[in-house]
Scaffold this motif. Structure first.
Motif, PDB file in Angstrom:
ATOM      1  N   GLU A 108      41.245  37.020  41.234  1.00 25.89           N
ATOM      2  CA  GLU A 108      40.530  37.487  42.422  1.00 25.89           C
ATOM      3  C   GLU A 108      41.103  36.869  43.690  1.00 25.89           C
ATOM      4  O   GLU A 108      41.366  37.570  44.684  1.00 25.89           O
ATOM      5  CB  GLU A 108      39.051  37.130  42.315  1.00 25.89           C
ATOM      6  CG  GLU A 108      38.237  37.969  41.359  1.00 25.89           C
ATOM      7  CD  GLU A 108      36.772  37.601  41.424  1.00 25.89           C
ATOM      8  OE1 GLU A 108      35.978  38.377  42.007  1.00 25.89           O
ATOM      9  OE2 GLU A 108      36.405  36.521  40.902  1.00 25.89           O
ATOM     10  N   HIS A 109      41.274  35.563  43.683  1.00 22.41           N
ATOM     11  CA  HIS A 109      41.674  34.835  44.887  1.00 22.41           C
ATOM     12  C   HIS A 109      43.125  35.087  45.257  1.00 22.41           C
ATOM     13  O   HIS A 109      43.446  35.327  46.432  1.00 22.41           O
ATOM     14  CB  HIS A 109      41.446  33.335  44.674  1.00 22.41           C
ATOM     15  CG  HIS A 109      41.913  32.488  45.808  1.00 22.41           C
ATOM     16  ND1 HIS A 109      41.273  32.454  47.030  1.00 22.41           N
ATOM     17  CD2 HIS A 109      42.984  31.644  45.913  1.00 22.41           C
ATOM     18  CE1 HIS A 109      41.921  31.629  47.837  1.00 22.41           C
ATOM     19  NE2 HIS A 109      42.954  31.122  47.188  1.00 22.41           N
ATOM     20  N   TYR A 151      42.344  41.137  43.405  1.00 23.21           N
ATOM     21  CA  TYR A 151      41.766  42.096  42.468  1.00 23.21           C
ATOM     22  C   TYR A 151      40.242  42.099  42.592  1.00 23.21           C
ATOM     23  O   TYR A 151      39.630  41.096  42.992  1.00 23.21           O
ATOM     24  CB  TYR A 151      42.136  41.718  41.040  1.00 23.21           C
ATOM     25  CG  TYR A 151      43.591  41.848  40.681  1.00 23.21           C
ATOM     26  CD1 TYR A 151      44.131  43.067  40.276  1.00 23.21           C
ATOM     27  CD2 TYR A 151      44.442  40.747  40.716  1.00 23.21           C
ATOM     28  CE1 TYR A 151      45.461  43.192  39.928  1.00 23.21           C
ATOM     29  CE2 TYR A 151      45.788  40.855  40.364  1.00 23.21           C
ATOM     30  CZ  TYR A 151      46.287  42.081  39.975  1.00 23.21           C
ATOM     31  OH  TYR A 151      47.607  42.196  39.623  1.00 23.21           O
ATOM     32  N   SER A 152      39.634  43.221  42.252  1.00 24.08           N
ATOM     33  CA  SER A 152      38.179  43.248  42.150  1.00 24.08           C
ATOM     34  C   SER A 152      37.743  42.353  40.994  1.00 24.08           C
ATOM     35  O   SER A 152      38.547  42.003  40.121  1.00 24.08           O
ATOM     36  CB  SER A 152      37.685  44.673  41.911  1.00 24.08           C
ATOM     37  OG  SER A 152      38.026  45.109  40.592  1.00 24.08           O
ATOM     38  N   ARG A 153      36.465  42.019  40.970  1.00 29.21           N
ATOM     39  CA  ARG A 153      35.966  41.156  39.899  1.00 29.21           C
ATOM     40  C   ARG A 153      36.194  41.780  38.533  1.00 29.21           C
ATOM     41  O   ARG A 153      36.614  41.098  37.597  1.00 29.21           O
ATOM     42  CB  ARG A 153      34.472  40.891  40.102  1.00 29.21           C
ATOM     43  CG  ARG A 153      33.845  39.971  39.046  1.00 29.21           C
ATOM     44  CD  ARG A 153      34.346  38.560  39.167  1.00 29.21           C
ATOM     45  NE  ARG A 153      33.727  37.667  38.180  1.00 29.21           N
ATOM     46  CZ  ARG A 153      33.985  36.367  38.081  1.00 29.21           C
ATOM     47  NH1 ARG A 153      34.849  35.804  38.916  1.00 29.21           N
ATOM     48  NH2 ARG A 153      33.401  35.639  37.172  1.00 29.21           N
ATOM     49  N   ALA A 198      39.936  41.723  37.696  1.00 27.93           N
ATOM     50  CA  ALA A 198      40.350  40.344  37.418  1.00 27.93           C
ATOM     51  C   ALA A 198      39.882  39.892  36.040  1.00 27.93           C
ATOM     52  O   ALA A 198      40.608  39.204  35.316  1.00 27.93           O
ATOM     53  CB  ALA A 198      39.806  39.414  38.499  1.00 27.93           C
ATOM     54  N   THR A 246      39.617  34.380  35.748  1.00 28.68           N
ATOM     55  CA  THR A 246      39.196  35.541  36.528  1.00 28.68           C
ATOM     56  C   THR A 246      39.221  35.219  38.018  1.00 28.68           C
ATOM     57  O   THR A 246      39.682  36.017  38.844  1.00 28.68           O
ATOM     58  CB  THR A 246      37.791  35.987  36.103  1.00 28.68           C
ATOM     59  OG1 THR A 246      37.808  36.369  34.731  1.00 28.68           O
ATOM     60  CG2 THR A 246      37.304  37.160  36.946  1.00 28.68           C
ATOM     61  N   GLY A 247      38.753  34.041  38.370  1.00 31.14           N
ATOM     62  CA  GLY A 247      38.742  33.626  39.762  1.00 31.14           C
ATOM     63  C   GLY A 247      40.126  33.522  40.367  1.00 31.14           C
ATOM     64  O   GLY A 247      40.326  33.838  41.548  1.00 31.14           O
TER      65      GLY A 247
END
Length: 319
Positions: free
Chosen positions: A242-243, A247-249, A252, A238-239
């Motif tokens: 995002e990074h 993407y939004s949390r 992601a 997920t991170g």
């Protein structure tokens, strides 16, 4: 980039390139929708010699038939030592609860199949099953130099003249279970401290290299089974979304969950190709980069290799 550089050198169980998976392909046999082709390519440094595969390791296609990320059907390949410039392979089929737990379970469906060291493929047929093992041209296409330079593409396909050791099975769909929707992954079990342990694994293309950032993550990833993927890696994946992609949390997390557990989803009633299985010509790298970067990176301009065979074992003549 691809799985070509995932587990190699990460731990003592993955130091040997002969035990390293470069890519996994799963697709409906062209012209016969009752058959499936399974391809596991290993050893990104495969030479035109008799030293490309490890006779002490076990090479396995695992099939999950009930979406619990546990092997229900296993095709296991074992190779003899090379003697007098020749080598053979055997294929074992295990099903049910013992498929995942017992490496000696099941029946032999191919025995003493000759391994191919030269240009002409040696193919072994037993009933509805066909097997090939040997040196082949690598079908993977990508520009890792450009990718490593902030996606400034060079237009050069690094893999166009490379070889791999190909392990190819043709099986009737009935061997994959009654439900056409399955999950497929590949792994290599290697000798370590007097027992066989998982040294490398492959599912969807590029997952390990793109998402696992540390040496420790790569080691854990390559030695665990898919059933543990979400528990141990969902937050980390997920991170990355995002990074890298902005993407939004929530977005992601949805994308990360769609990639885990890391098995290739395959509906054997369909010939659509990736993300339904994976054909030898599927442009998986550009699709993967587009997803991770949220469409920010242009196409690398590369196309599938032109040396693929139209018949079994489908991989091209080695260089």
């Amino acid at each position: 980039m691809a799985h070509h550089v995932s587990g190699l050198g990460i731990s003592p169980t993955s130091m040997d390139p002969r035990s390293h998976i470069t890519d996994l392909y799963v697709f409906q046999k062209p012209g016969d929708d009752n058959k499936t082709i399974l391809v596991m390519n290993i050893n990104p440094y495969s030479p035109i010699t008799a030293d490309a595969v490890d006779p002490e390791s076990v090479y396995e296609f695992g099939v999950d038939t009930d979406a619990d990320a546990v092997i229900d059907i296993a095709f296991r390949m074992r190779f003899s030592p090379v003697e007098a410039d020749s080598q053979t392979a055997s294929v074992h089929l295990a099903t049910g609860q013992r498929a995942a737990a017992d490496l000696n379970a099941g029946e032999t469906i191919i025995k003493d199949a000759p391994v191919t060291f030269g240009a002409q493929p040696h193919i072994t047929t037993a009933g509805d099953v066909r097997f090939f093992g040997g040196l082949r041209s690598d079908p993977f296409f990508a520009d890792p130099v450009g990718a490593g330079n902030n996606f400034q593409w060079t237009g050069e396909d690094f893999f166009v003249d490379k070889n791999v050791f190909g392990i190819v099975l043709e099986v009737p769909n009935t061997m994959l279970g009654s439900n056409p929707k399955v999950g497929v992954w590949a792994r290599v079990l290697v000798p370590h401290d007097g027992r066989l342990v998982q040294g490398d694994r492959a599912g969807r293309p590029g997952i390990d290299n793109n998402f696992n950032q540390s040496v420790e993550d790569k080691r854990v990833w390559n030695q665990q089974e898919p059933a543990k993927d979400r528990e141990l890696f969902l937050d980390k994946f997920t991170g990355v979304f995002e990074h890298v992609g902005g993407y939004s949390r929530d977005q992601a997390a949805i994308l990360a969950a769609s990639l885990l557990p890391d098995l290739v989803p395959y509906d054997y009633s369909s010939a659509d190709g990736y993300p339904n299985g994976r054909n030898l010509t599927d442009d998986v790298i550009n699709l993967g980069i587009a997803q991770v970067t949220n469409g920010a990176v242009p196409h690398d301009g590369l196309r599938p290799h032109t040396d693929l065979r139209s018949d079994f074992p489908f991989l091209g003549t080695p260089h």
